[in-house]
Design a protein around this motif. Sequence first.
Motif: not given
Length: 702
Positions: A106-109, A142-144, A148-149, A233-234
Motif C-alpha cells: 500500500i503506497e502512502d497516498s 505527519a505533514f501531507v 497541506g495538513a 523529499q520535501g
Amino acid sequence: MSTSTSVTNTSNEVPLQAPSRDIWDAKYRLKDRHQHPVDADVSATFERVAKALAEVEGKQAEQWLPKFRWALENGAIPAGRILSNAGAEDYKPAVSLINCTVSRTIEDSMHDILDSVVDAGMTLKAGCGIGYDFSTLRHKGAFVFGAGAGTNGPLAFMDIYDKMCFTVASAGGRRGAQMATFDIGHPDVEAFIEAKREAGRLRQFNLSLLITDEFIEAVKQDADWPLAFPLHQGEKDDVSQDEVIYRDWPIKNGYSLDDQDRVACRVVRTVKARELWERIMRSTYDYAEPGFILIDQVNRMNNNWFCEEIRATNPCGEQPLPPEGACLLGSVNLTRFVIEPFGDKPRFDWERFRQVVAIFTRMLDNVVEIAGLPLEGQRRELEAKRRHGMGFLGLGSTLTMLKIPYGSEDSLEFTEEVSRTLAIEGWRQALALSREKGMAPILAEEIEITPKMMRSRPQLAKDGYEIGDKVPGRILHARYSHYMQKIAKVEPELVAALAEHGARFTHHSSIAPTGTISLSLGNNASNGIEPSFSHRYYRNIIQAGKKTKEQVEVVSFELAAYRHFIAADAVESDLPDYFVTADSVTPKQHVAIQAAAQNWVDSAISKTVNVPTDFPYEDFQHLYLDAYDSRLKGCTTFRFNPEAFQGVLIREDDLKNTTYVFELENGESLELAGDDTVIYDGEEHTAANLYDALKEGTYGKW
C-alpha cells in the motif's frame, strides 16, 4: 489404493460425531440457491472435490480420480475454500479455491489506500482471507504535502478496511478474515499495540508486529530504540544528518537510498526498547494481541529469498507472503494413521502416510490451474511460484492415541519425524512433477544479483558471483535457500536434482490452525499442531439467523476414540495421564513443539500458546524471547480474559466461574454466570455470548 499393513483396530473406525457432521453440512456441503443439498453425504463431497482436481490432468483424469478419492478417504483434507468450492462452478461461479492472500504494497497516498480497499473487498468477496502491512503509511500528525495538513495515521485508515470487511460477507459460508502487520520501528507502534482495547474496534483484524533481530538485541541490551519513517523529499532541509537512519523498506520510489539500497528514515522519537517490549508482553498477556512475527527470520528462511521481501502474512500467520501473494492450503489428518490406538503397542502407519502425502501434493498443485483468484496480480503471483502449504492436523489427538504425552521428549521426536517425512516426500514430488509438467516459472527465470542479495548470502561472492550477474532461479532456490540446504543434508541427491531440473513449486509446507476442518471432517481432532483445547468443551459458532454466537458442546477425537475402543462411558476423570489439554502444557513445551516442526516446514506455523487465566505474568513475560532463541518465525498466545473478549473455544469451568454484569434500561444491574441462559429479544442466548455481542457491537449482525 491399498496399504501393506494388516491391522485389526485403527483410528479410522471412530464414528463421525453429530456436531462434526452438522459443521460439514453448514460449511462444506454443496447446496443450491434454495439451500437444498447437492452433496448427498461426505463421500459425495469427496467425490466432487476429487473430480474437479482430477479434471486438471486432462487425458489422465480417469487414472487419477480414484487415487485422489482414496487420498481424501485416508486423511487428505484440502482447506475450506477447496472443499466448499471445487467442482461447484454451476452453483457459485465467482468464488475462489484459495484461503490465503496478501495485499499489494500500500503506497502512502490517498488514491492507493482507497484503491487497495477495493482490491481487498473483491478478494474477501471471493472467499479469501487477506493480510496487509500498514506500516508503509506515514504516522499520525505527519505533514501531507499535497493536502497541506497532517495525516490521521495508519490506524484511522485501518478502520476503513475493518468496516469494509464487516460489510462484505465473504463468500462460501464464512466471514471475512484479515491480518494487519506493523513494523516495530514505526512511530505509531504503541497505538497499534493498544488499538483493540477500544470496544468493537478493528474486530475484523488479527494484529501482529513485525519484530526484527535488531529490536530483539536492543531489548536484550536495554538500549534505545528509534521510531522512524522514510524521509519525504520535501523534508530534507528540515532534518540534520544525525536525525536520519537507514533501513530496509518495501517502497523505494521517491525516497533516498544508500549504497545498500536501504531507505533514509527520519527519527521521529526514541524510546527504550525494553519499555516497548514490556508494553507488548502486557498487551498479549491481557488481550492476546498483538501477535509476534520474527520478520528477519521469515525472510532469512524464505525459499524465494532472491525475488521476494515479505512484510505480511495471511490472517492466521502460517503463510508469510509477498505483495499480492496467494497460497492454497491442505492438511493431512494424522489421526487416520494410528494402528491399535491405546493398545499395548500403538503405532503410526508411516507407509500409508507417505502415500497420502505424495498424492495430496499433486492434488494441491492442480488447484493452481483452477484457483479462481479475483485479481490479475494475485493470479500472476500464484502461477509464477505455484506455492502451496501442506500441513497436518490432529497432532495432539494422535499423540494421545499413541500414549505419548504432548510436550514430552517423545512427542518432540514424533513431531519432527512427521514434519520431516512430509517435507521430504513433498520435495520428491516437486522433482517428479517438474520433470513431468515443468518447473515453477520463477525458477526458470534469470535473476540479477543485487547488493541486498550479496549481503544476505555471502556464499554467492565465495562462489564467484558479482552484483549484476544473472543466475537461474532454480539454482538460487535449491542451492542458496537456507531451508533447502537443510533438506540437502538428508537428501543431497534430491536437492542436486532440483537445482538441475527445478521444482514444480517454490514452497510445499505450512501448518494452519485448521479450526473448522478439524471440527468437521477431522471429527474434532485437535487443531493443526496443537493439543486438544479440552476433552469436553463448548465451541462458539456463527449460525445464520442467530443474533449471537451459538454454543455447541463437543468432545475431543481422542475421548471419542477412547470411548469407542476402551470404555464407552468414559468421562474426563477416567482418562489416563497421557490425555493432555492445552492449558496443562507449559509455554516452553508449546515453543519446543513448534520448533520441532519448524525445522522442516518451509513456510510458517500457526501455533497458539494457551495459558490459564491465573498463569503468572512473571512466568509469561519471557515467552517471546524463548521463541526468538528457538528460531521460530512467529508466536501467538491466548489467556482467557472475559473482560477483554470472548474466545471461540470455552471451557465449562471458565463459563461457570465468570460473572457478567448487564446494565438494564431502568438503571438496575443484572449479574449472570457465563453459562446462564437468558431470553433477550425473543431468542435464547448464553450470558457470555450475549454480553460479548452487545459490548462489541455485533449483536444481530451475523
